[in-house]
Design a protein around this motif. Structure first.
Motif, PDB file in Angstrom:
ATOM      1  N   ALA A 281       0.848  -1.196   0.000  1.00  0.00           N
ATOM      2  CA  ALA A 281       0.000   0.000   0.000  1.00  0.00           C
ATOM      3  C   ALA A 281       0.882   1.244   0.000  1.00  0.00           C
ATOM      4  N   SER A 282       0.788   2.038  -1.054  1.00  0.00           N
ATOM      5  CA  SER A 282       1.567   3.264  -1.181  1.00  0.00           C
ATOM      6  C   SER A 282       0.670   4.476  -1.005  1.00  0.00           C
ATOM      7  N   ASN A 283       1.303   5.639  -0.792  1.00  0.00           N
ATOM      8  CA  ASN A 283       0.561   6.897  -0.856  1.00  0.00           C
ATOM      9  C   ASN A 283       0.680   7.441  -2.283  1.00  0.00           C
ATOM     10  N   ALA A 284       0.511   8.739  -2.458  1.00  0.00           N
ATOM     11  CA  ALA A 284       0.550   9.301  -3.817  1.00  0.00           C
ATOM     12  C   ALA A 284       1.906   9.130  -4.494  1.00  0.00           C
ATOM     13  N   ASN A 285       2.945   8.867  -3.731  1.00  0.00           N
ATOM     14  CA  ASN A 285       4.246   8.519  -4.313  1.00  0.00           C
ATOM     15  C   ASN A 285       4.221   7.030  -4.664  1.00  0.00           C
ATOM     16  N   ASN A 286       3.565   6.726  -5.754  1.00  0.00           N
ATOM     17  CA  ASN A 286       3.161   5.350  -6.062  1.00  0.00           C
ATOM     18  C   ASN A 286       4.132   4.627  -6.984  1.00  0.00           C
ATOM     19  N   VAL A 287       5.435   4.861  -6.782  1.00  0.00           N
ATOM     20  CA  VAL A 287       6.436   4.208  -7.618  1.00  0.00           C
ATOM     21  C   VAL A 287       6.374   2.689  -7.473  1.00  0.00           C
ATOM     22  N   LEU A 288       6.077   2.199  -6.267  1.00  0.00           N
ATOM     23  CA  LEU A 288       6.002   0.754  -6.061  1.00  0.00           C
ATOM     24  C   LEU A 288       4.752   0.163  -6.703  1.00  0.00           C
ATOM     25  N   THR A 289       3.627   0.884  -6.651  1.00  0.00           N
ATOM     26  CA  THR A 289       2.419   0.414  -7.320  1.00  0.00           C
ATOM     27  C   THR A 289       2.670   0.246  -8.812  1.00  0.00           C
ATOM     28  N   ASP A 290       3.310   1.237  -9.408  1.00  0.00           N
ATOM     29  CA  ASP A 290       3.609   1.154 -10.839  1.00  0.00           C
ATOM     30  C   ASP A 290       4.543  -0.011 -11.130  1.00  0.00           C
ATOM     31  N   PHE A 291       5.565  -0.209 -10.281  1.00  0.00           N
ATOM     32  CA  PHE A 291       6.505  -1.295 -10.512  1.00  0.00           C
ATOM     33  C   PHE A 291       5.824  -2.651 -10.407  1.00  0.00           C
ATOM     34  N   LEU A 292       5.048  -2.848  -9.353  1.00  0.00           N
ATOM     35  CA  LEU A 292       4.423  -4.149  -9.156  1.00  0.00           C
ATOM     36  C   LEU A 292       3.355  -4.436 -10.202  1.00  0.00           C
TER      37      LEU A 292
END
Length: 477
Positions: A281-292
């Motif tokens: 779970a990320s906040n608006a800094n969603n670099v991990l969401t994009d990666f996964l």
């Protein structure tokens, strides 16, 4: 047990040396060459302290007398003997990780790390001072300062992004007492501070210094390994309440910045715990969401300041460990990290992405949605949570499947009283301490004693430096 670098260019070391060094000489992160066999079912029958000792014995076998070290780390320092209780809230379970001496999840690991480090130092016959370097996005710094305060033979330097932590987080650090503690703000963001710490290690490599360098960030395996315990503790709590039967899978939604907390969950799974999906779970800094989602890790974006500052991170260091664990290819990992450093992005092979997605799900939550969930959960269930936990809850609702869902609660709501008061419709005027008191009066939730005492403490560490001066700061202590 042999520990090797994720980048494969440094000699193997034992677990005691891995804790002492923090970062491998080639810039990689230490990992055990193989995950050991572990009696996970027996572990679930133990107390929290016993669980911790058994897990650490398995992963750090070269550090002796682990039972005593764990007892010294935790006894009398947490609000509950369970250390990290799991409580039912609506349809979810909430794993409360903020019951320690600084009211944040980092207390579990950073109460333990000083014990591990001093024991490893003794085991290796090292007489020199160890200087701990730590970059913090808000919570690690205070927990590390408390853990290492006045520990003989150890000093600590903590760097935090200027203007990039909450007022309470800053106050916790700048008021810290102790003859061996040093705190400084860095002009820039957390990634600047974290990169600066890594650059200091690189600059000092092979040079004769009056001290040895180590780290209290989760790049140090001694910081990461103690966090595995609370996944076992949470599973045992669910068993005790008959929410699950032994062997049932449980999903965990983890507010994630540097990827250490969620990686601890994956290591728990590798030790045998029946973990289902680990939800990043990320906040608006969603670099991990994009990666996964895509397999492309791209830090070339502005870092946003949010109401969940401990997750305001674009370079998630512990992801490197996951890439190694799921690929087994140190050359691949070294190449990906080189691409990230030189180009600002990398793309993993499709086969590796598939392996990651089999274990992890992802989502993100901006400030507006986090505010909405803080208010909704309080109104519906009478439970008060901070903005990081709210991100975990929001993403959990979108990712919920058939398995029971545990949301990790990473900090006391009183560390972010302005955001929490706003979410529940309270008055946000006055000082941060006024807002804490108003939140207590409105909700009846007690203010943690360590936070209530901040108002009366003088500021001791008020320096602000450019990131280029970090090495000079460390050498000048």
């Amino acid at each position: 047990m042999d520990y090797i670098s994720t980048r494969g260019l440094s000699p193997a070391v034992d677990s005691a040396q891995a804790v002492l060094s923090g970062l491998a000489p080639d810039g990689g992160l230490y990992m055990p060459e193989a995950i050991p066999a572990f009696d996970w079912q027996r572990c679930l029958t133990l107390s929290a302290q016993q669980m911790s000792a058994e897990i650490l014995k398995a992963l750090l076998p070269d550090i002796p007398d682990m039972d005593t070290l764990v007892k010294n780390a935790y006894t009398g320092k947490f609000e509950t003997e369970d250390l990290t209780p799991t409580v039912p809230v609506g349809d979810f379970q909430v794993l409360e990780l903020f019951r320690g001496p600084t009211s944040a999840f980092k207390d579990v690991a950073l109460s333990m790390l000083p014990q591990l480090l001093t024991a490893a130092k003794k085991e290796k016959g090292i007489a020199e001072e160890i200087r701990i370097l730590t970059a913090t996005s808000g919570d690690t710094g205070k927990a590390a300062l408390v853990g290492f305060r006045d520990v003989p033979g150890v000093s600590i330097c903590v760097f935090y992004p200027y203007g990039g932590v909450s007022q309470v987080q800053r106050a916790q650090m700048v008021t810290q007492e102790g003859s061996n503690v040093h705190v400084c703000a860095v002009e820039g963001n957390f990634d600047d501070a974290q990169t600066g710490v890594k650059n200091i290690f690189a600059a000092c490599q092979g040079k004769r210094l009056p001290f040895l360098l180590s780290s209290a960030n989760s790049i140090n395996i001694g910081r990461l390994a103690p966090q595995i315990m609370y996944y076992f503790r949470s599973y045992a709590d669910l068993l005790a309440r008959k929410t699950i039967a032994l062997g049932d899978k449980v999903d965990f939604s983890v507010p994630t910045g540097n990827f250490g907390d969620i990686l601890a969950g994956y290591l728990a799974k590798r030790l045998g715990l029946p973990v289902g999906k680990l939800i990043c779970a990320s906040n608006a800094n969603n670099v991990l969401t994009d990666f996964l989602t895509t397999g492309v890790y791209d830090r070339r974006r502005p870092l946003l300041k949010t109401t969940s500052p401990s997750m305001d991170i674009l370079v998630s260091s512990n992801l490197e460990r996951l890439l190694y664990l799921l690929s087994g290819d140190t050359a691949l990992v070294a190449g990906l990290m080189k691409d990230l450093n030189e180009q600002g992005f990398y793309k993993v092979p499709d086969s590796l992405l598939a392996a990651i997605q089999a274990e992890f799900a992802a989502g993100y939550c901006d400030d507006a949605r986090a505010e909405n969930y803080i208010g909704k959960v309080y109104r519906d269930h009478g439970y008060l949570m901070d903005p990081h936990t709210a991100c975990g809850w929001a993403v959990a609702e979108r990712q919920k499947g058939e398995n029971p869902m545990v949301v990790l609660s990473t900090a006391s709501p009183y560390k972010f009283s302005t955001a929490v008061l706003t979410a529940i419709g309270g008055d946000t005027s006055g000082s941060e301490y006024d807002r804490m008191e108003r939140l207590r009066a409105l909700t009846g939730v007690p203010i943690p004693a360590n936070l209530a005492a901040l108002r009366e403490k003088p500021e001791r560490h008020t320096g602000v430096i450019p990131k280029e001066k970090m090495l000079e700061f460390v050498l000048g202590r």
